[in-house]
Scaffold this motif. Sequence first.
Motif, PDB file in Angstrom:
ATOM      1  N   ASN A  47      46.307  61.330  25.918  1.00 33.92           N
ATOM      2  CA  ASN A  47      45.249  60.405  25.689  1.00 33.92           C
ATOM      3  C   ASN A  47      43.654  60.839  25.775  1.00 33.92           C
ATOM      4  O   ASN A  47      42.842  60.033  25.314  1.00 33.92           O
ATOM      5  N   TYR A  49      42.539  61.662  28.881  1.00 35.57           N
ATOM      6  CA  TYR A  49      41.878  61.078  29.971  1.00 35.57           C
ATOM      7  C   TYR A  49      42.526  61.542  31.203  1.00 35.57           C
ATOM      8  O   TYR A  49      43.747  61.911  31.007  1.00 35.57           O
ATOM      9  N   ASN A  67      36.847  59.772  33.531  1.00 30.06           N
ATOM     10  CA  ASN A  67      37.272  59.142  32.397  1.00 30.06           C
ATOM     11  C   ASN A  67      35.961  58.160  31.618  1.00 30.06           C
ATOM     12  O   ASN A  67      36.025  58.203  30.407  1.00 30.06           O
ATOM     13  N   ALA A  68      35.095  57.478  32.421  1.00 29.45           N
ATOM     14  CA  ALA A  68      34.381  56.747  31.895  1.00 29.45           C
ATOM     15  C   ALA A  68      33.376  57.643  31.159  1.00 29.45           C
ATOM     16  O   ALA A  68      32.715  57.379  29.883  1.00 29.45           O
ATOM     17  N   ARG A  70      34.024  60.757  29.956  1.00 29.50           N
ATOM     18  CA  ARG A  70      34.944  61.196  28.782  1.00 29.50           C
ATOM     19  C   ARG A  70      34.749  60.197  27.556  1.00 29.50           C
ATOM     20  O   ARG A  70      34.765  60.669  26.401  1.00 29.50           O
ATOM     21  N   LYS A  71      35.106  59.108  27.714  1.00 32.09           N
ATOM     22  CA  LYS A  71      35.099  57.808  26.897  1.00 32.09           C
ATOM     23  C   LYS A  71      33.704  57.718  26.127  1.00 32.09           C
ATOM     24  O   LYS A  71      33.671  57.575  25.025  1.00 32.09           O
ATOM     25  N   ALA A  72      32.819  57.822  26.748  1.00 34.61           N
ATOM     26  CA  ALA A  72      31.462  57.589  26.371  1.00 34.61           C
ATOM     27  C   ALA A  72      31.195  59.038  25.367  1.00 34.61           C
ATOM     28  O   ALA A  72      30.728  58.684  24.188  1.00 34.61           O
ATOM     29  N   TYR A  74      33.473  60.587  23.758  1.00 36.37           N
ATOM     30  CA  TYR A  74      34.487  60.418  22.674  1.00 36.37           C
ATOM     31  C   TYR A  74      34.195  59.654  21.729  1.00 36.37           C
ATOM     32  O   TYR A  74      34.094  59.585  20.477  1.00 36.37           O
ATOM     33  N   GLN A  75      33.450  58.535  22.239  1.00 36.24           N
ATOM     34  CA  GLN A  75      32.865  57.219  21.359  1.00 36.24           C
ATOM     35  C   GLN A  75      31.490  57.968  20.487  1.00 36.24           C
ATOM     36  O   GLN A  75      31.785  57.704  19.237  1.00 36.24           O
ATOM     37  N   LEU A  85      38.255  56.548  17.357  1.00 36.55           N
ATOM     38  CA  LEU A  85      38.438  57.136  18.637  1.00 36.55           C
ATOM     39  C   LEU A  85      39.612  57.451  19.042  1.00 36.55           C
ATOM     40  O   LEU A  85      39.592  58.625  19.644  1.00 36.55           O
ATOM     41  N   SER A  86      40.657  56.756  18.628  1.00 39.00           N
ATOM     42  CA  SER A  86      41.885  57.555  18.931  1.00 39.00           C
ATOM     43  C   SER A  86      42.095  58.823  18.535  1.00 39.00           C
ATOM     44  O   SER A  86      42.991  59.449  19.409  1.00 39.00           O
ATOM     45  N   GLU A  89      40.277  61.338  21.055  1.00 38.35           N
ATOM     46  CA  GLU A  89      41.088  61.218  22.344  1.00 38.35           C
ATOM     47  C   GLU A  89      42.238  62.062  22.129  1.00 38.35           C
ATOM     48  O   GLU A  89      42.488  62.592  23.073  1.00 38.35           O
TER      49      GLU A  89
END
Length: 115
Positions: A47, A49, A67-68, A70-72, A74-75, A85-86, A89
């Motif tokens: 996923n 992360y 992970n925080a 990475r998520k930022a 990826y967004q 987003l998926s 990811e």
Amino acid sequence: MRKTTYLICGLLALLLGSGVAMAMNLNEAMSALPAAKSAGQLGEQPNGYLGVVSNGGDAAEIARQINAARKAEYQKVARDNGVALSDVELIAGQKAIDRTPRGQYIQVNGQWTKK
């Protein structure tokens, strides 16, 4: 009374001091990541992360910080390219797994395995 005051102040200092010592910023997490992965504490997930393979040291905090970030990222990529987003990811997860060196952990079908 005075002894109790010193005891309370000492305990507060200890608690506050340990909280500061335990706090980790992103740069520290990035620096600690290679050692945590080599030690088998963290691994890459499909996923996109990091996942905790085995608790120890700062593994969970390293994963949380990275992970925080990475998520930022990826967004931002998803928004800039008009994709879900998926999807970002999953692509990032596959790239991370592909780049993972032999002997480190990756997650395959929900199970941790050494690459």
